[in-house]
Design a protein around this motif. Structure first.
Motif, mmCIF file in Angstrom:
data_model
loop_
_atom_site.group_PDB
_atom_site.id
_atom_site.type_symbol
_atom_site.label_atom_id
_atom_site.label_comp_id
_atom_site.label_asym_id
_atom_site.label_seq_id
_atom_site.Cartn_x
_atom_site.Cartn_y
_atom_site.Cartn_z
ATOM 1 N N GLN A 121 0.830 -1.204 0.000
ATOM 2 C CA GLN A 121 0.000 0.000 0.000
ATOM 3 C C GLN A 121 0.870 1.262 0.000
ATOM 4 O O GLN A 121 0.566 2.244 -0.693
ATOM 5 C CB GLN A 121 -0.942 -0.003 1.205
ATOM 6 C CG GLN A 121 -2.062 -1.004 1.091
ATOM 7 C CD GLN A 121 -2.902 -1.066 2.363
ATOM 8 O OE1 GLN A 121 -2.601 -0.395 3.351
ATOM 9 N NE2 GLN A 121 -3.970 -1.864 2.310
ATOM 10 N N ALA A 122 1.959 1.213 0.755
ATOM 11 C CA ALA A 122 2.864 2.372 0.795
ATOM 12 C C ALA A 122 3.486 2.583 -0.576
ATOM 13 O O ALA A 122 3.631 3.740 -1.057
ATOM 14 C CB ALA A 122 3.946 2.163 1.848
ATOM 15 N N GLU A 123 3.862 1.489 -1.224
ATOM 16 C CA GLU A 123 4.437 1.584 -2.563
ATOM 17 C C GLU A 123 3.417 2.139 -3.550
ATOM 18 O O GLU A 123 3.743 2.986 -4.392
ATOM 19 C CB GLU A 123 4.912 0.188 -2.982
ATOM 20 C CG GLU A 123 5.797 0.145 -4.194
ATOM 21 C CD GLU A 123 7.117 0.849 -3.971
ATOM 22 O OE1 GLU A 123 7.573 1.465 -4.934
ATOM 23 O OE2 GLU A 123 7.680 0.813 -2.868
ATOM 24 N N ALA A 124 2.150 1.674 -3.391
ATOM 25 C CA ALA A 124 1.095 2.174 -4.297
ATOM 26 C C ALA A 124 0.867 3.660 -4.067
ATOM 27 O O ALA A 124 0.711 4.445 -5.028
ATOM 28 C CB ALA A 124 -0.192 1.381 -4.075
ATOM 29 N N ARG A 125 0.853 4.110 -2.801
ATOM 30 C CA ARG A 125 0.679 5.550 -2.516
ATOM 31 C C ARG A 125 1.851 6.362 -3.066
ATOM 32 O O ARG A 125 1.673 7.452 -3.611
ATOM 33 C CB ARG A 125 0.562 5.765 -1.008
ATOM 34 C CG ARG A 125 -0.815 5.521 -0.459
ATOM 35 C CD ARG A 125 -0.949 6.065 0.957
ATOM 36 N NE ARG A 125 0.023 5.498 1.887
ATOM 37 C CZ ARG A 125 -0.182 4.418 2.640
ATOM 38 N NH1 ARG A 125 -1.336 3.789 2.579
ATOM 39 N NH2 ARG A 125 0.763 3.984 3.444
ATOM 40 N N LYS A 126 3.043 5.785 -2.941
ATOM 41 C CA LYS A 126 4.232 6.484 -3.419
ATOM 42 C C LYS A 126 4.139 6.667 -4.939
ATOM 43 O O LYS A 126 4.432 7.752 -5.466
ATOM 44 C CB LYS A 126 5.472 5.680 -3.055
ATOM 45 C CG LYS A 126 6.758 6.344 -3.383
ATOM 46 C CD LYS A 126 7.918 5.481 -2.902
ATOM 47 C CE LYS A 126 9.228 6.064 -3.326
ATOM 48 N NZ LYS A 126 10.341 5.211 -2.961
ATOM 49 N N ARG A 127 3.682 5.603 -5.626
ATOM 50 C CA ARG A 127 3.538 5.715 -7.077
ATOM 51 C C ARG A 127 2.458 6.731 -7.445
ATOM 52 O O ARG A 127 2.610 7.515 -8.380
ATOM 53 C CB ARG A 127 3.215 4.349 -7.682
ATOM 54 C CG ARG A 127 4.485 3.568 -7.974
ATOM 55 C CD ARG A 127 4.194 2.271 -8.653
ATOM 56 N NE ARG A 127 3.989 1.331 -7.538
ATOM 57 C CZ ARG A 127 3.267 0.254 -7.580
ATOM 58 N NH1 ARG A 127 2.653 -0.096 -8.650
ATOM 59 N NH2 ARG A 127 3.133 -0.510 -6.537
ATOM 60 N N GLU A 128 1.370 6.729 -6.685
ATOM 61 C CA GLU A 128 0.297 7.690 -6.936
ATOM 62 C C GLU A 128 0.807 9.110 -6.726
ATOM 63 O O GLU A 128 0.519 10.022 -7.526
ATOM 64 C CB GLU A 128 -0.902 7.436 -6.023
ATOM 65 C CG GLU A 128 -1.755 6.270 -6.407
ATOM 66 C CD GLU A 128 -2.890 6.048 -5.397
ATOM 67 O OE1 GLU A 128 -3.129 6.934 -4.541
ATOM 68 O OE2 GLU A 128 -3.521 4.987 -5.463
#
Length: 142
Positions: A121-128
């Motif tokens: 989830q942190a990686e997904a937020r970072k990409r967003e």
């Protein structure tokens, strides 16, 4: 009356006694003493005429000890019972350790899965965020 009762008892006892149990004299001599010497003859027969020890009974099982701690069979059963209970206790302890290890592995696996989910989830937020920032940079450049 007592003398006659004693005489009759001594005569009957002398006649019923096994000849192997006579002391020093034979049956005829003892009968003569009992009949010919009133009161003293029957008393002599009862006191000295026959051996008093009874014939040995056939050997049976030994008498059981009175106290339980003197009874080897009782003590053996206690040791067997203690051994059985100790084995059960060790088995229960091993089962408990196995269950605790399984529970710990499950807990560790769940914690690892949660950590992986948080990282994802942190990686997904970072990409967003990067994508949003990239889009903002493009908007600013126009």
């Amino acid at each position: 009356m007592v003398a006659i009762a004693l005489l009759v008892y001594a005569l009957i006892d002398c006649l019923q006694t096994d000849s192997a149990r006579f002391r020093s004299l034979n049956r005829g001599a003892w009968l003569a003493i009992i009949v010919l010497i009133p009161l003293v003859g029957p008393i002599l027969w009862l006191a000295m005429g026959k051996q008093r020890n009874r014939p040995q009974r056939p050997a049976g099982p030994p008498p059981r000890p009175l106290a339980p701690d003197d009874d080897p069979e009782f003590l053996r059963r206690l040791r067997d019972s203690d051994t059985k209970h100790e084995q059960m206790l060790h088995q229960w302890e091993a089962d408990l350790r196995r269950r605790e290890a399984e529970a710990q592995r499950k807990k560790d696996a769940e914690a690892a899965a949660e950590e992986a989910e948080r990282n994802r989830q942190a990686e997904a937020r970072k990409r967003e965020d990067e994508a949003r920032q990239h889009t903002d940079d493009e908007d600013d450049s126009r």
